[in-house]
Design a protein around this motif. Structure first.
Motif, PDB file in Angstrom:
ATOM      1  N   ALA A 143       0.815  -1.223   0.000  1.00  0.00           N
ATOM      2  CA  ALA A 143       0.000   0.000   0.000  1.00  0.00           C
ATOM      3  C   ALA A 143       0.846   1.269   0.000  1.00  0.00           C
ATOM      4  CB  ALA A 143      -0.941  -0.003   1.204  1.00  0.00           C
ATOM      5  N   ILE A 144       1.983   1.255   0.699  1.00  0.00           N
ATOM      6  CA  ILE A 144       2.824   2.457   0.746  1.00  0.00           C
ATOM      7  C   ILE A 144       3.836   2.494  -0.395  1.00  0.00           C
ATOM      8  CG2 ILE A 144       2.566   2.626   3.253  1.00  0.00           C
ATOM      9  CD1 ILE A 144       5.432   1.579   3.543  1.00  0.00           C
ATOM     10  N   GLY A 145       3.889   1.436  -1.199  1.00  0.00           N
ATOM     11  CA  GLY A 145       4.815   1.410  -2.326  1.00  0.00           C
ATOM     12  C   GLY A 145       6.255   1.198  -1.922  1.00  0.00           C
ATOM     13  N   ALA A 146       6.484   0.388  -0.896  1.00  0.00           N
ATOM     14  CA  ALA A 146       7.851   0.145  -0.412  1.00  0.00           C
ATOM     15  C   ALA A 146       8.494  -0.960  -1.236  1.00  0.00           C
ATOM     16  CB  ALA A 146       7.821  -0.237   1.068  1.00  0.00           C
ATOM     17  N   THR A 147       9.187  -0.577  -2.286  1.00  0.00           N
ATOM     18  CA  THR A 147       9.888  -1.517  -3.155  1.00  0.00           C
ATOM     19  C   THR A 147      11.304  -1.022  -3.405  1.00  0.00           C
ATOM     20  OG1 THR A 147       9.085  -0.369  -5.136  1.00  0.00           O
ATOM     21  CG2 THR A 147       7.759  -2.224  -4.320  1.00  0.00           C
ATOM     22  N   VAL A 148      12.213  -1.958  -3.610  1.00  0.00           N
ATOM     23  CA  VAL A 148      13.610  -1.610  -3.889  1.00  0.00           C
ATOM     24  C   VAL A 148      13.750  -1.321  -5.375  1.00  0.00           C
ATOM     25  CG1 VAL A 148      15.995  -2.419  -3.847  1.00  0.00           C
ATOM     26  CG2 VAL A 148      14.441  -2.984  -1.958  1.00  0.00           C
ATOM     27  N   TRP A 149      13.970  -0.052  -5.720  1.00  0.00           N
ATOM     28  CA  TRP A 149      14.069   0.369  -7.118  1.00  0.00           C
ATOM     29  C   TRP A 149      15.507   0.719  -7.506  1.00  0.00           C
ATOM     30  CZ3 TRP A 149      16.305   5.113  -7.205  1.00  0.00           C
ATOM     31  CH2 TRP A 149      16.167   5.917  -6.061  1.00  0.00           C
ATOM     32  N   TRP A 150      16.406   0.753  -6.524  1.00  0.00           N
ATOM     33  CA  TRP A 150      17.768   1.233  -6.754  1.00  0.00           C
ATOM     34  C   TRP A 150      18.749   0.064  -6.901  1.00  0.00           C
ATOM     35  CZ3 TRP A 150      14.846   1.677  -2.339  1.00  0.00           C
ATOM     36  CH2 TRP A 150      15.224   0.908  -1.252  1.00  0.00           C
ATOM     37  N   GLY A 151      19.923   0.365  -7.426  1.00  0.00           N
ATOM     38  CA  GLY A 151      20.978  -0.627  -7.541  1.00  0.00           C
ATOM     39  C   GLY A 151      21.881  -0.624  -6.324  1.00  0.00           C
ATOM     40  N   ARG A 152      22.365   0.564  -5.943  1.00  0.00           N
ATOM     41  CA  ARG A 152      23.197   0.734  -4.759  1.00  0.00           C
ATOM     42  C   ARG A 152      22.392   1.531  -3.738  1.00  0.00           C
ATOM     43  NH1 ARG A 152      26.498   4.328  -5.811  1.00  0.00           N
ATOM     44  NH2 ARG A 152      28.015   3.921  -4.154  1.00  0.00           N
ATOM     45  N   ASP A 153      22.533   1.167  -2.454  1.00  0.00           N
ATOM     46  CA  ASP A 153      21.730   1.812  -1.416  1.00  0.00           C
ATOM     47  C   ASP A 153      21.919   3.328  -1.371  1.00  0.00           C
ATOM     48  OD1 ASP A 153      20.628  -0.561  -0.740  1.00  0.00           O
ATOM     49  OD2 ASP A 153      21.578  -0.741   1.224  1.00  0.00           O
ATOM     50  N   GLU A 154      23.118   3.780  -1.695  1.00  0.00           N
ATOM     51  CA  GLU A 154      23.364   5.225  -1.668  1.00  0.00           C
ATOM     52  C   GLU A 154      22.419   5.984  -2.597  1.00  0.00           C
ATOM     53  OE1 GLU A 154      26.907   3.237  -0.067  1.00  0.00           O
ATOM     54  OE2 GLU A 154      25.629   2.923  -1.815  1.00  0.00           O
ATOM     55  N   GLU A 155      21.902   5.309  -3.613  1.00  0.00           N
ATOM     56  CA  GLU A 155      21.031   5.978  -4.573  1.00  0.00           C
ATOM     57  C   GLU A 155      19.718   6.428  -3.940  1.00  0.00           C
ATOM     58  OE1 GLU A 155      20.478   3.688  -8.157  1.00  0.00           O
ATOM     59  OE2 GLU A 155      22.524   2.928  -8.075  1.00  0.00           O
ATOM     60  N   TYR A 156      19.194   5.660  -2.976  1.00  0.00           N
ATOM     61  CA  TYR A 156      17.911   6.069  -2.418  1.00  0.00           C
ATOM     62  C   TYR A 156      18.032   7.236  -1.445  1.00  0.00           C
ATOM     63  CZ  TYR A 156      17.877   3.655   2.240  1.00  0.00           C
ATOM     64  OH  TYR A 156      18.093   3.258   3.542  1.00  0.00           O
ATOM     65  N   LEU A 157      19.264   7.631  -1.108  1.00  0.00           N
ATOM     66  CA  LEU A 157      19.441   8.866  -0.333  1.00  0.00           C
ATOM     67  C   LEU A 157      19.117  10.098  -1.173  1.00  0.00           C
ATOM     68  CD1 LEU A 157      22.711   8.112   1.670  1.00  0.00           C
ATOM     69  CD2 LEU A 157      20.376   8.202   2.552  1.00  0.00           C
ATOM     70  N   ARG A 158      19.181   9.952  -2.502  1.00  0.00           N
ATOM     71  CA  ARG A 158      18.782  11.019  -3.437  1.00  0.00           C
ATOM     72  C   ARG A 158      19.548  12.323  -3.185  1.00  0.00           C
ATOM     73  NH1 ARG A 158      13.769   8.498  -2.369  1.00  0.00           N
ATOM     74  NH2 ARG A 158      12.644   7.819  -4.222  1.00  0.00           N
ATOM     75  N   ASP A 159      20.822  12.304  -3.519  1.00  0.00           N
ATOM     76  CA  ASP A 159      21.654  13.504  -3.398  1.00  0.00           C
ATOM     77  C   ASP A 159      21.120  14.627  -4.289  1.00  0.00           C
ATOM     78  OD1 ASP A 159      23.775  15.400  -3.627  1.00  0.00           O
ATOM     79  OD2 ASP A 159      25.171  13.892  -2.905  1.00  0.00           O
ATOM     80  N   ASP A 160      20.865  14.329  -5.563  1.00  0.00           N
ATOM     81  CA  ASP A 160      20.266  15.273  -6.519  1.00  0.00           C
ATOM     82  C   ASP A 160      20.984  16.618  -6.581  1.00  0.00           C
ATOM     83  OD1 ASP A 160      18.349  13.388  -7.151  1.00  0.00           O
ATOM     84  OD2 ASP A 160      16.906  14.155  -5.682  1.00  0.00           O
ATOM     85  N   GLY A 161      22.300  16.608  -6.368  1.00  0.00           N
ATOM     86  CA  GLY A 161      23.076  17.833  -6.505  1.00  0.00           C
ATOM     87  C   GLY A 161      23.022  18.761  -5.310  1.00  0.00           C
ATOM     88  N   ASP A 162      22.214  18.472  -4.307  1.00  0.00           N
ATOM     89  CA  ASP A 162      22.136  19.302  -3.098  1.00  0.00           C
ATOM     90  C   ASP A 162      22.415  18.394  -1.910  1.00  0.00           C
ATOM     91  OD1 ASP A 162      21.627  21.004  -1.017  1.00  0.00           O
ATOM     92  OD2 ASP A 162      19.749  21.800  -1.842  1.00  0.00           O
ATOM     93  N   ARG A 163      23.675  18.198  -1.648  1.00  0.00           N
ATOM     94  CA  ARG A 163      24.073  17.229  -0.631  1.00  0.00           C
ATOM     95  C   ARG A 163      23.624  17.652   0.769  1.00  0.00           C
ATOM     96  NH1 ARG A 163      26.491  12.686  -0.209  1.00  0.00           N
ATOM     97  NH2 ARG A 163      27.798  12.172   1.589  1.00  0.00           N
ATOM     98  N   ALA A 164      23.695  18.935   1.050  1.00  0.00           N
ATOM     99  CA  ALA A 164      23.279  19.403   2.369  1.00  0.00           C
ATOM    100  C   ALA A 164      21.801  19.111   2.621  1.00  0.00           C
ATOM    101  CB  ALA A 164      23.554  20.900   2.499  1.00  0.00           C
ATOM    102  N   ALA A 165      20.980  19.298   1.594  1.00  0.00           N
ATOM    103  CA  ALA A 165      19.548  19.016   1.737  1.00  0.00           C
ATOM    104  C   ALA A 165      19.322  17.526   1.974  1.00  0.00           C
ATOM    105  CB  ALA A 165      18.795  19.479   0.500  1.00  0.00           C
TER     106      ALA A 165
END
Length: 441
Positions: A143-165
């Motif tokens: 129901a909450i959509g909890a699925t593993v979509w990433w290859g490396r765990d660091e990817e789900y941290l979602r840096d997206d160019g703003d590391r501080a955020a």
């Protein structure tokens, strides 16, 4: 390092160099070692402590060092991931379930934090074999959509160019998870359940639930009120009869009126605005369906206790009747007093409270009629069966909530809203007979 030395180091780490220059450490050009891990651990602790004290300035200083420290990127990412994983595991042990955690993050934080905690839940769940995870848990993950979509765990941290955020986002989620109080445990934690894949526990027939969900989906998607009422009523009638049939089947499976099985619990969201009347609506629906509802306002949910078929009936009825109430409330429009001041909030509060009270009256009447019809079909008295099950539910309530106290529902301040709410409840369709042939019997 002594306690005083550790505190002094923590203060030095959080201040940062003058002029806003980037941090540079001895291991910047090589592999960070134990010193880097200790530094990051100290900074994380300092940031969480600042968050606890609501010291936003200190929190942001810690975030800046963690985000900008040269040579620390991998160490920081791993520390954040480990902390997320650890605190999700502790949440399960503390009685929290996936939907509870996500619901609280929705209430307290923002969309970015919701995405992160959902992914953290998916990452943590990889540690358990499917056969050791309760079906109710699996349903919530879906129901909450909890699925593993990433290859490396660091990817789900979602840096997206703003590391501080990203760092700030992860720390806020970790802080919230770390401060969760214990809840009542309603089902086995992951890793401890024992189930057969493809076989679901409880007395709820999946085909019946699929039909009910399809009817409710049609009711919510149609633009025509009469058609929506027809679909909603059909779903209600289907679940009401299924609940009685499940009680009869259980009583036949085991000697005695109580029958087989034990009461269970599930948490249903009670969202703002107007949580009080919505919780009242859930309570009267639960009562009419041989269940008990305990509202936890601070967390945005109510815990409903009962047998599986009854719990399913409560959930779908609450969903559909809340949709009807909200639609009627919107059609009623806004209100102002003689001086032009808005009275919309008091009107809607009173509207929903009256709606809940009147729905409760109608549900009790409908429940009594359903029992009489089922008793005639079965050729036996159902009252001992239902009474034994209600006693079992009461015992479960006392077991899980030994210090439960009653609170008032609040005063009604708008007479027009009260009258309108009762009228809307009278229009809500609770019986499908005469509208849909067969009605699910």
């Amino acid at each position: 390092m002594s306690g005083g030395e550790r505190e002094g180091a923590r203060r030095r780490w959080s201040l940062g160099p003058p002029g806003g220059a980037a941090w540079s450490f001895p291991w910047s050009s090589g592999e960070p070692g134990q010193g880097a891990e200790d530094l990051v651990t100290g900074l994380l602790s300092a940031a969480l402590e600042a968050r606890r004290r609501r010291d936003e300035t200190e929190f942001r200083r810690c975030v800046k060092v963690l985000a900008q420290g040269q040579g620390l990127r991998q160490v920081v990412d791993r520390a954040l991931l480990d902390a997320l994983n650890r605190h999700v595991t502790l949440a399960w042990r503390g009685g929290w379930q996936p939907a509870d955690v996500v619901r609280l993050v929705v209430r307290r934080l923002e969309a970015r934090h919701v995405r992160l905690v959902t992914d953290a839940v998916a990452a943590e769940m990889r540690a358990y074999a499917a056969a050791t995870v309760d079906d109710r848990w699996l349903d919530q993950l879906d129901a909450i959509g909890a699925t593993v979509w990433w290859g490396r765990d660091e990817e789900y941290l979602r840096d997206d160019g703003d590391r501080a955020a990203m760092v700030a986002c992860a720390l806020r989620v970790i802080h919230l998870l770390a401060t969760l109080p214990p809840l009542e445990r309603l089902c086995p934690v992951p890793g401890t359940a024992r189930r057969t894949p493809g076989v679901r526990d409880g007395a709820v027939d999946e085909r019946t639930l699929a039909r009910v969900r399809a009817l409710l989906a049609k009711a919510e998607s149609t633009e025509f009120e009469a058609e929506a009422e027809t679909f909603t009523a059909a779903a209600q009638a289907l679940m009401a009869r299924h609940s009685i049939d499940a009680a009869l089947l259980a009583s036949q499976a085991t000697a005695g009126p109580g029958g087989a099985g034990r009461p269970e619990g599930r948490r249903l969201g009670v969202d703002a605005p107007y949580e009080g009347p919505k919780a009242m609506l859930l309570d009267v629906i639960a009562s009419a369906n041989h269940c008990r509802s305990v509202w936890s306002r601070h967390f945005g949910f109510a815990t409903v206790l009962g047998f599986p078929a009854d719990l399913a009936a409560v959930e779908v009825l609450f969903t559909s009747l809340l949709v009807q109430a909200t639609t009627a409330l919107r059609l009623a429009g806004s209100r102002r007093d003689g001086s032009g001041r808005s009275r919309t909030r008091s009107f809607r509060q009173s509207f929903l409270a009256a709606y809940a009270q009147r729905i409760g009256e109608r549900l009790r009447e409908a429940a009594g009629e359903a029992v009489r019809e089922a008793a005639a079909d079965a050729g036996r008295d159902l009252l001992p069966v239902l009474a034994a099950r209600e006693q079992a539910v009461e015992a479960k309530v006392e077991e899980i909530f030994p210090t439960l106290t009653m609170v008032g529902a609040g005063a009604v301040s708008n007479r027009e809203g009260w009258i309108s709410g009762r009228a809307a409840a009278d229009r809500a369709v609770l019986d499908a007979r005469g509208k849909i042939a067969g009605g699910g019997h």
